[in-house]
Design a protein around this motif. Structure first.
Motif, PDB file in Angstrom:
ATOM      1  N   GLU A 249      -5.988   4.843  -2.741  1.00  0.00           N
ATOM      2  CA  GLU A 249      -6.502   5.113  -1.394  1.00  0.00           C
ATOM      3  C   GLU A 249      -7.850   4.424  -1.171  1.00  0.00           C
ATOM      4  O   GLU A 249      -8.111   3.891  -0.082  1.00  0.00           O
ATOM      5  CB  GLU A 249      -6.630   6.629  -1.154  1.00  0.00           C
ATOM      6  CG  GLU A 249      -5.343   7.424  -1.395  1.00  0.00           C
ATOM      7  CD  GLU A 249      -4.154   6.926  -0.580  1.00  0.00           C
ATOM      8  OE1 GLU A 249      -4.354   6.424   0.541  1.00  0.00           O
ATOM      9  OE2 GLU A 249      -3.009   7.020  -1.080  1.00  0.00           O
TER      10      GLU A 249
ATOM     11  N   TYR B  86       0.824  -1.215   0.000  1.00  0.00           N
ATOM     12  CA  TYR B  86       0.000   0.000   0.000  1.00  0.00           C
ATOM     13  C   TYR B  86       0.857   1.263   0.000  1.00  0.00           C
ATOM     14  O   TYR B  86       0.643   2.167  -0.808  1.00  0.00           O
ATOM     15  CB  TYR B  86      -0.958   0.033   1.201  1.00  0.00           C
ATOM     16  CG  TYR B  86      -1.463   1.434   1.445  1.00  0.00           C
ATOM     17  CD1 TYR B  86      -2.258   2.080   0.482  1.00  0.00           C
ATOM     18  CD2 TYR B  86      -1.081   2.154   2.582  1.00  0.00           C
ATOM     19  CE1 TYR B  86      -2.665   3.398   0.668  1.00  0.00           C
ATOM     20  CE2 TYR B  86      -1.486   3.468   2.754  1.00  0.00           C
ATOM     21  CZ  TYR B  86      -2.279   4.093   1.796  1.00  0.00           C
ATOM     22  OH  TYR B  86      -2.660   5.391   1.965  1.00  0.00           O
ATOM     23  N   TRP B  87       1.841   1.342   0.901  1.00  0.00           N
ATOM     24  CA  TRP B  87       2.631   2.576   0.977  1.00  0.00           C
ATOM     25  C   TRP B  87       3.460   2.792  -0.286  1.00  0.00           C
ATOM     26  O   TRP B  87       3.688   3.923  -0.705  1.00  0.00           O
ATOM     27  CB  TRP B  87       3.516   2.586   2.233  1.00  0.00           C
ATOM     28  CG  TRP B  87       2.724   2.910   3.462  1.00  0.00           C
ATOM     29  CD1 TRP B  87       2.418   2.061   4.484  1.00  0.00           C
ATOM     30  CD2 TRP B  87       2.095   4.168   3.788  1.00  0.00           C
ATOM     31  NE1 TRP B  87       1.643   2.700   5.431  1.00  0.00           N
ATOM     32  CE2 TRP B  87       1.437   4.007   5.033  1.00  0.00           C
ATOM     33  CE3 TRP B  87       2.027   5.410   3.166  1.00  0.00           C
ATOM     34  CZ2 TRP B  87       0.724   5.029   5.652  1.00  0.00           C
ATOM     35  CZ3 TRP B  87       1.320   6.438   3.791  1.00  0.00           C
ATOM     36  CH2 TRP B  87       0.678   6.239   5.010  1.00  0.00           C
TER      37      TRP B  87
ATOM     38  N   HIS C  31       1.032   4.248  -2.619  1.00  0.00           N
ATOM     39  CA  HIS C  31       0.714   5.609  -2.168  1.00  0.00           C
ATOM     40  C   HIS C  31       1.776   6.603  -2.657  1.00  0.00           C
ATOM     41  O   HIS C  31       1.451   7.651  -3.224  1.00  0.00           O
ATOM     42  CB  HIS C  31       0.655   5.596  -0.627  1.00  0.00           C
ATOM     43  CG  HIS C  31       0.547   6.944   0.006  1.00  0.00           C
ATOM     44  ND1 HIS C  31      -0.660   7.559   0.240  1.00  0.00           N
ATOM     45  CD2 HIS C  31       1.503   7.810   0.442  1.00  0.00           C
ATOM     46  CE1 HIS C  31      -0.446   8.736   0.815  1.00  0.00           C
ATOM     47  NE2 HIS C  31       0.850   8.905   0.950  1.00  0.00           N
TER      48      HIS C  31
ATOM     49  N   TYR D  61      -7.284   0.812  -0.460  1.00  0.00           N
ATOM     50  CA  TYR D  61      -6.758   0.594   0.895  1.00  0.00           C
ATOM     51  C   TYR D  61      -7.878   0.707   1.937  1.00  0.00           C
ATOM     52  O   TYR D  61      -7.989  -0.127   2.834  1.00  0.00           O
ATOM     53  CB  TYR D  61      -5.648   1.623   1.186  1.00  0.00           C
ATOM     54  CG  TYR D  61      -4.979   1.402   2.517  1.00  0.00           C
ATOM     55  CD1 TYR D  61      -4.324   0.210   2.796  1.00  0.00           C
ATOM     56  CD2 TYR D  61      -4.996   2.389   3.500  1.00  0.00           C
ATOM     57  CE1 TYR D  61      -3.714  -0.002   4.021  1.00  0.00           C
ATOM     58  CE2 TYR D  61      -4.386   2.188   4.728  1.00  0.00           C
ATOM     59  CZ  TYR D  61      -3.745   0.984   4.979  1.00  0.00           C
ATOM     60  OH  TYR D  61      -3.147   0.778   6.188  1.00  0.00           O
TER      61      TYR D  61
END
Lengths: 427, 66
Positions: free
Chosen positions: A266, A234-235, A238, A269
């Motif tokens: 986003e 996820y990061w 991002h 997530y």
């Protein structure tokens, strides 16, 4: 008999780690004595300790801490709570940590450990007592200037806080605050680092930015796919999104999602947080066959889930220009040879996901200096360390005319070799 | 030199090869007929319907382990 047959063909992390070490050691003609030192662990601690359960009964547990090498600084590595924790698994993971910290240019060595336990079977109060008693059993075999554990599988910031509190509580009152940084990955209220949650994903993107610079390409508009939509996946997505790259597919244990126009990072997530951390059921993309994932039309693949995912069976299908290994060991040796032959760049795991341990280093340093740093400061420092390591790997790979994975091991081994050559071996 | 009748606990000729070995002692869990999983997969909630698991390797790190 069937189990034995299966065991034979299985490959493990230890085998991969030692193969890569031996290969790099041959390439640089590593000093024989130093090779011997690095081929074995410094210390292997096994503790058996009793804990009182909620019902008043007593159970004994077995805990491990393997300390591979501390030539560059205190041992560093995670503690995991899992039934498969044993001395062999801890060895493989400890050795891996030595290479990783050396490559990142950190003043740390490598260690790993944990408790052979299935935490699902115990209450929170029992886990607290188990963690505290394990810390007591390890005694002065860990310490902020000796061996600094961190969270791993089934351990978290809360467990680190218990370990830190137990360790410091055994010191004299005037020394307690000098010992709280015996672990990293602590909660924010107990000396944790702002941004530690995103450090690995941020580091992955820092290496991708360095790659783009080396290859002279613009990341804006590039298509990427992410395997694993946990913390790292996820990061990474991002921060890649912030650079204008477009995520066209994501895969996790539950589903494989694809949208050629781009998936809202986003929104996906947020969906996963409300769905047992799984991406299944997200309506902003179509579900496709999991086998098609690595062959999708894209520029960058970020495998950020688990090992042995890119193999000789799917390496030929890959259309991407870059594999950025957010997970540990996602590309096997056969697949890497195919990819390199086809001109696909691979940023090796030991470099690509080093943002996490670099974040841990800054948490330790922040505690040591009794400071509290802001998120932007932390991310800038991680970016610098990762970028410097990347450039060093590229430079060393050119010098030895080899690929980046070998280059990464060469950088790590050269640091260790230099230290041993300068200091010699006592007495 | 070996004796058949007693356990040898002291031996001047004893040698341990100076290298680490990986023994596949990682515990296994029987999942379904003919299928065994090692490492983290052996206790993972997703093991029966995981998109990612690999039969040919021992998984020691996984971002989706639950």
């Amino acid at each position: 008999m069937e189990v034995k047959a299966q065991e034979k063909k299985k490959t493990g992390m230890y085998e991969n780690v030692m193969n890569q070490f031996n290969h790099a050691a041959d390439l640089m003609n590593l000093d024989k004595g130093i090779r011997k030192i690095l081929s074995s662990t410094n210390s292997e601690i096994v503790v058996h300790f009793p804990v009182k359960m909620d019902d008043g009964s007593i159970e004994t547990f077995t805990g491990y801490r393997v300390q591979h090498n501390n030539a560059l600084g205190p041992y560093k590595g995670g503690l995991r709570y899992h039934p498969t924790v044993d001395i062999d698994a801890a060895r493989a993971l400890a050795i891996w940590m030595t290479w990783k910290t050396a490559l990142a240019g950190l003043p740390f060595g490598g260690a790993k450990g944990g408790i052979e336990i299935d935490p699902k079977k115990y209450s929170m109060n029992e886990l607290e007592r188990i963690s505290r008693r394990f810390t007591f059993a390890l005694g002065d075999n860990i310490g902020p200037d000796l061996d600094i554990p961190a969270p791993d599988v089934n351990t978290n910031a809360q467990i680190m806080a218990w370990i830190s509190d137990t360790f410091a509580s055994q010191k004299s009152p005037s020394n307690r605050f000098n010992n709280l940084h015996v672990v990293t990955g602590k909660p924010m209220g107990s000396g944790g680092l702002e941004g530690r949650d995103r450090a690995t994903g941020f580091g992955v993107v820092a290496t991708i930015k360095s790659w783009a610079k080396v290859r002279g390409v613009d990341l804006k508009g590039m298509k990427y796919i992410v395997q694993g939509y946990g913390n790292v996946g996820y990061w990474t997505a991002h921060f890649l999104n912030q650079l204008g790259a477009i995520m066209v597919a994501a895969q996790d244990a539950s589903a494989t999602l694809y949208n050629e126009k781009g998936i809202d990072v986003e929104a996906l997530y947020q969906h996963s947080l409300g769905y047992k951390n799984q991406i299944e059921g997200f309506d902003g993309a179509e579900v496709i066959d999991s086998e098609k994932f690595f062959g999708l039309d894209c520029d960058i693949i970020v495998p950020a889930a688990l090992g042995n995912q890119i193999t000789k069976d799917n390496a030929h299908d890959i259309k991407a220009k870059l594999i950025a290994e957010g997970a540990n060991g996602p590309t096997d040796t056969d697949a890497e040879a195919i990819l390199l032959e086809r001109g696909v760049d691979v940023i090796p795991d030991i470099l690509c996901n080093s943002g996490g341990v670099i974040g841990s280093y800054y948490e330790w340093l922040q505690n040591k200096r009794s400071e509290i740093w802001k998120l932007d400061q932390v991310l800038d420092m991680i970016h610098d360390k990762v970028s410097i390591a990347f450039d060093k790997v590229v430079e060393t790979s050119k010098e030895y005319d080899t690929h980046w994975r070998n280059g990464a091991y060469l950088v790590a081994l050269k640091r260790l070799e230099q230290t041993y050559k300068e200091r010699g071996v006592f007495p | 030199m070996q004796t058949d009748f007693s356990t040898v606990i002291f031996c001047e000729e004893h040698v341990v090869k100076n290298e680490l070995k990986e023994f596949h002692s990682l515990q296994t869990k029987y999942i379904a007929e003919g299928k065994f999983y090692f490492g983290l997969c052996s206790t993972c909630d997703f093991v029966n319907d995981c998109n990612l698991k690999s039969q040919d390797s021992i998984i020691l790190n996984c971002e989706h382990y639950q």
